[in-house]
Design an enzyme around this catalytic site. Structure first.
Site, PDB file in Angstrom:
ATOM      1  N   ARG A  96       0.835  -1.209   0.000  1.00 17.47           N
ATOM      2  CA  ARG A  96       0.000   0.000   0.000  1.00 17.47           C
ATOM      3  C   ARG A  96       0.867   1.255   0.000  1.00 17.47           C
ATOM      4  O   ARG A  96       0.536   2.249   0.630  1.00 17.47           O
ATOM      5  CB  ARG A  96      -0.913  -0.005   1.205  1.00 17.47           C
ATOM      6  CG  ARG A  96      -0.175  -0.205   2.506  1.00 17.47           C
ATOM      7  CD  ARG A  96      -1.012   0.276   3.608  1.00 17.47           C
ATOM      8  NE  ARG A  96      -0.512  -0.206   4.876  1.00 17.47           N
ATOM      9  CZ  ARG A  96      -1.037   0.165   6.014  1.00 17.47           C
ATOM     10  NH1 ARG A  96      -2.019   1.007   6.035  1.00 17.47           N
ATOM     11  NH2 ARG A  96      -0.544  -0.294   7.138  1.00 17.47           N
ATOM     12  N   ASP A 128      -6.436  -3.594   0.594  1.00 15.14           N
ATOM     13  CA  ASP A 128      -6.998  -2.599  -0.328  1.00 15.14           C
ATOM     14  C   ASP A 128      -5.972  -1.537  -0.752  1.00 15.14           C
ATOM     15  O   ASP A 128      -6.287  -0.656  -1.545  1.00 15.14           O
ATOM     16  CB  ASP A 128      -8.221  -1.924   0.305  1.00 15.14           C
ATOM     17  CG  ASP A 128      -7.874  -1.198   1.601  1.00 15.14           C
ATOM     18  OD1 ASP A 128      -6.691  -1.196   1.999  1.00 15.14           O
ATOM     19  OD2 ASP A 128      -8.793  -0.630   2.223  1.00 15.14           O
ATOM     20  N   GLY A 129      -4.779  -1.619  -0.188  1.00 13.01           N
ATOM     21  CA  GLY A 129      -3.743  -0.661  -0.579  1.00 13.01           C
ATOM     22  C   GLY A 129      -3.895   0.715   0.053  1.00 13.01           C
ATOM     23  O   GLY A 129      -3.144   1.635  -0.254  1.00 13.01           O
ATOM     24  N   ARG A 179       6.007   9.764   3.307  1.00 15.60           N
ATOM     25  CA  ARG A 179       7.078   9.371   4.213  1.00 15.60           C
ATOM     26  C   ARG A 179       8.430   9.663   3.558  1.00 15.60           C
ATOM     27  O   ARG A 179       8.627   9.432   2.372  1.00 15.60           O
ATOM     28  CB  ARG A 179       6.942   7.883   4.515  1.00 15.60           C
ATOM     29  CG  ARG A 179       7.987   7.355   5.456  1.00 15.60           C
ATOM     30  CD  ARG A 179       7.526   6.093   6.145  1.00 15.60           C
ATOM     31  NE  ARG A 179       7.437   4.939   5.261  1.00 15.60           N
ATOM     32  CZ  ARG A 179       7.049   3.732   5.667  1.00 15.60           C
ATOM     33  NH1 ARG A 179       6.714   3.530   6.924  1.00 15.60           N
ATOM     34  NH2 ARG A 179       6.979   2.723   4.824  1.00 15.60           N
ATOM     35  N   ARG A 186      14.947  -2.789   3.823  1.00 18.01           N
ATOM     36  CA  ARG A 186      14.699  -3.444   5.104  1.00 18.01           C
ATOM     37  C   ARG A 186      15.529  -4.716   5.225  1.00 18.01           C
ATOM     38  O   ARG A 186      16.035  -5.223   4.211  1.00 18.01           O
ATOM     39  CB  ARG A 186      13.203  -3.822   5.183  1.00 18.01           C
ATOM     40  CG  ARG A 186      12.277  -2.635   5.006  1.00 18.01           C
ATOM     41  CD  ARG A 186      10.992  -3.043   4.273  1.00 18.01           C
ATOM     42  NE  ARG A 186      10.250  -1.848   3.829  1.00 18.01           N
ATOM     43  CZ  ARG A 186       9.301  -1.251   4.531  1.00 18.01           C
ATOM     44  NH1 ARG A 186       8.943  -1.746   5.678  1.00 18.01           N
ATOM     45  NH2 ARG A 186       8.703  -0.167   4.076  1.00 18.01           N
ATOM     46  N   ASP A 255      10.580  -7.180   8.278  1.00 16.52           N
ATOM     47  CA  ASP A 255      10.166  -6.258   7.200  1.00 16.52           C
ATOM     48  C   ASP A 255       9.938  -4.854   7.740  1.00 16.52           C
ATOM     49  O   ASP A 255       9.773  -3.910   6.958  1.00 16.52           O
ATOM     50  CB  ASP A 255       8.899  -6.764   6.497  1.00 16.52           C
ATOM     51  CG  ASP A 255       7.755  -7.031   7.464  1.00 16.52           C
ATOM     52  OD1 ASP A 255       7.972  -7.746   8.458  1.00 16.52           O
ATOM     53  OD2 ASP A 255       6.648  -6.509   7.238  1.00 16.52           O
ATOM     54  N   ASN A 256       9.948  -4.700   9.055  1.00 13.24           N
ATOM     55  CA  ASN A 256       9.776  -3.379   9.650  1.00 13.24           C
ATOM     56  C   ASN A 256      11.066  -2.883  10.286  1.00 13.24           C
ATOM     57  O   ASN A 256      11.034  -2.047  11.190  1.00 13.24           O
ATOM     58  CB  ASN A 256       8.658  -3.416  10.685  1.00 13.24           C
ATOM     59  CG  ASN A 256       7.293  -3.651  10.056  1.00 13.24           C
ATOM     60  OD1 ASN A 256       7.097  -3.383   8.872  1.00 13.24           O
ATOM     61  ND2 ASN A 256       6.356  -4.158  10.826  1.00 13.24           N
TER      62      ASN A 256
HETATM   63  P1  AMP Z   1       2.712  -3.720   8.147  1.00 12.59           P
HETATM   64  O1  AMP Z   1       2.039  -4.579   9.160  1.00 12.59           O
HETATM   65  O2  AMP Z   1       2.053  -2.374   7.973  1.00 12.59           O
HETATM   66  O3  AMP Z   1       4.172  -3.609   8.354  1.00 12.59           O
HETATM   67  O4  AMP Z   1       2.478  -4.453   6.752  1.00 12.59           O
HETATM   68  C1  AMP Z   1       2.877  -5.756   6.492  1.00 12.59           C
HETATM   69  C2  AMP Z   1       2.622  -6.093   5.036  1.00 12.59           C
HETATM   70  O5  AMP Z   1       1.235  -5.976   4.714  1.00 12.59           O
HETATM   71  C3  AMP Z   1       3.343  -5.175   4.050  1.00 12.59           C
HETATM   72  O6  AMP Z   1       3.692  -5.950   2.940  1.00 12.59           O
HETATM   73  C4  AMP Z   1       2.284  -4.163   3.706  1.00 12.59           C
HETATM   74  O7  AMP Z   1       2.519  -3.560   2.462  1.00 12.59           O
HETATM   75  C5  AMP Z   1       1.029  -5.028   3.681  1.00 12.59           C
HETATM   76  N1  AMP Z   1      -0.177  -4.247   3.959  1.00 12.59           N
HETATM   77  C6  AMP Z   1      -0.544  -3.689   5.129  1.00 12.59           C
HETATM   78  N2  AMP Z   1      -1.727  -3.066   5.009  1.00 12.59           N
HETATM   79  C7  AMP Z   1      -2.135  -3.208   3.737  1.00 12.59           C
HETATM   80  C8  AMP Z   1      -3.284  -2.777   2.992  1.00 12.59           C
HETATM   81  N3  AMP Z   1      -4.255  -2.075   3.559  1.00 12.59           N
HETATM   82  N4  AMP Z   1      -3.343  -3.128   1.696  1.00 12.59           N
HETATM   83  C9  AMP Z   1      -2.374  -3.844   1.121  1.00 12.59           C
HETATM   84  N5  AMP Z   1      -1.280  -4.272   1.756  1.00 12.59           N
HETATM   85  C10 AMP Z   1      -1.151  -3.966   3.052  1.00 12.59           C
HETATM   86 MG    MG Z   2       5.652  -2.829   7.405  1.00 12.21          MG
END
Ligand code: AMP
Ligand code: MG
Length: 497
Positions: A96, A128-129, A179, A186, A255-256
């Protein structure tokens, strides 16, 4: 693609986009229905060599919303993998977000400009991105507070309302965050290539990262080993700063974790109020994997995953590579501990760490944990108490059993006396490392609730203003330094998804 005054084409130099195609998916952000600028970070815009005035025009806001791609931008979603709560996922990626491009800032530093909440990508899986307004405001507040505290972090250039509804448990207003990062590479980016056995990709990624973030490593006899050592040191230093500020990231998945050493991906993060080493805020962290005091261990675990990916580059011989990786990882503990001990002693006004100092610091923490003392306020109050025992009254109130403070304070004072520095100088030095204002969770929630429920951004704006000067007394803003009343306490925060 059109010329843009907000993002002049000449500002862009997109080195990541020049890497092979398998590093990313090229695609534009998906336009939003009705963009409206919530806030632009004027100071950061100027730092980047961009004009705040141009960014605030409809054309500038269109860029920040993803409705218009500036000439020179090469939008792409980065590929990465990652261990999420210990489980390896071979493909995550920007689901997203899109990287608009890189700009060279006024100090000559290369900075990524990324839109988050910018629509679906090939990495979206079932998402949903998009991003909801609440998490966007949280990231804005906390990332900028971290920067003002002096803790390495990605930054927020802007928040824009999308005019669209995103569906989570309930329908919520949508938003896009811009951002800014030293880079979005990462630990999980390295894991992506490693998991595919793509050693050529791995080497290209490592060389790119070294040239961009760790140029000194290029001169080393084994540049990949030097790179690993540098990433580990920066990460150790970062986690020390988190602990000294009472910060809990909440989702330290690989990944974070940015290899730049910047704090990234503010999801269910929070600062502690009452000190307790086991504090967890994330609603999904049931095991306490990423609890406050577990963060050094988890950082080292993540770095071991990075080291594994680098094995093919560290040496031709497998055992030799393993030995290099192991000794690099082993350096984390001592590096972390030394910086933590020094930092902690400074919080107590001790410019050098001697004899019983570590025991003295640990003893304070134990007493704080047993007595529900507020982490930030206790250390801030100690700044005054270092000069004048009249400050003890306020400190005693932090402890359910006030005598437990008196007992500790007597030993602390004796140590300060032995150090012999001028009390005013000690206080000034202590105030420079013990903030008065942190983004307390109840204040963050209050700002989000006003914006989401009442479309009132005043609390958000006020909070940002207060947090911009965390170490300064701010007359009239005393309430922002206070911990929550029992009815204001926030026990969990939710992911930004
Ligand atoms: P995060 O938990 O935010 O670090 O995200 C973990 C993974 O989920 C990453 O690959 C994000 O790009 C993906 N992701 C999180 N939220 C969404 C969303 N609403 N739509 C698509 N991908 C998402
Ligand atoms: Mg992340």
């Amino acid at each position: 693609m059109l010329p843009s005054e907000a993002f002049p084409a000449t500002r862009f130099d997109n080195s990541y986009a020049r890497l092979p195609e398998r590093f990313f998916a090229q695609l534009p952000p998906t336009p939003v229905a009705a963009p409206r600028l919530i806030r632009l970070n004027d100071g950061l815009a100027r730092e980047l060599g961009l004009s705040p005035e141009a960014l605030k025009t409809p054309e500038g806001v269109a860029v920040l919303a993803g409705n218009r791609i500036p000439e020179g931008g090469e939008p792409l979603a980065m590929a990465y993998a990652g261990h999420q709560f210990g489980n390896f996922v071979p493909q995550l990626g920007d689901g997203r977000a899109v990287l608009l491009g890189e700009v060279i800032d006024r100090q000559g530093r290369r900075r990524d400009i990324q839109l988050k909440g910018s629509g679906p990508t090939p990495f979206s899986r079932r998402g949903d991105g998009r991003a909801a307004l609440g998490p966007v405001l949280r990231e804005y507040i906390v990332s900028e507070a971290m920067a003002a505290l002096g803790i390495p972090t990605t930054r927020t250039l802007a928040a824009v309302e999308s005019g669209e509804t995103v569906r989570r448990e309930t329908p919520l207003p949508g938003a896009v965050l811009t951002r800014v990062a030293a880079s979005h590479i990462r630990v999980g980016t390295f894991q992506y290539f490693s998991a595919r056995g793509d050693n050529e990709g791995l080497r290209l990624l490592a060389d790119h990262t070294i040239a961009r973030l760790y140029p000194d490593a290029m001169e080393a006899p084994n540049r990949y080993r030097a790179f690993l050592t540098c990433v580990i040191a920066r990460q150790a230093d970062l986690i020390v700063q988190w602990l000294l500020a009472g910060f809990i990231h909440g989702v330290m998945n690989t990944d974070n974790m940015a290899v730049s050493g910047e704090t990234i991906d503010y999801g269910p993060c929070a600062f502690m109020d009452a000190y307790h080493p086991g504090t967890v805020f994330s609603s999904i962290d049931h095991q306490g994997r990423y609890a406050y005091a577990n963060q050094p261990r988890m950082a080292q675990w993540n770095l071991a995953r990075l080291a594994e990916t680098l094995l093919p580059l560290l040496a031709d011989d497998k055992d030799a590579a393993l030995a290099e990786a192991q000794s690099a990882i082993d350096a984390f503990g001592p590096r972390f501990q030394a910086a933590y001990d020094t930092g902690f002693c400074r919080k107590l006004g001790l410019s050098r760490t001697e004899g019983e100092d570590i025991a003295l610091a640990e003893d304070l923490l134990t007493r704080m944990a047993d007595n529900g003392a507020d982490f930030t306020l206790t250390f801030r109050l100690l700044c005054d108490a270092a000069v004048d025992p009249a400050g003890d009254a306020a400190l005693r109130r932090q402890f359910t059993e006030p005598a437990t403070y008196d007992d500790w304070a007597a030993r602390w004072r004796a140590r300060l006396t032995q150090q012999g520095a001028a009390p005013d100088a000690v206080r000034a030095q202590m105030r420079a490392v013990n903030p008065l204002f942190i983004p307390r969770n109840h204040r963050v929630e209050e700002a989000i609730a006003a914006a989401v429920n009442g479309h009132d951004f005043t609390p958000f704006e006020t909070l940002l203003t207060v947090l911009a000067a965390p170490y300064d007394e701010q007359p009239g803003r005393e309430a922002y330094a206070q911990p929550p009343r029992p009815d204001q306490m926030v026990h969990t925060t939710f992911c930004g998804t």
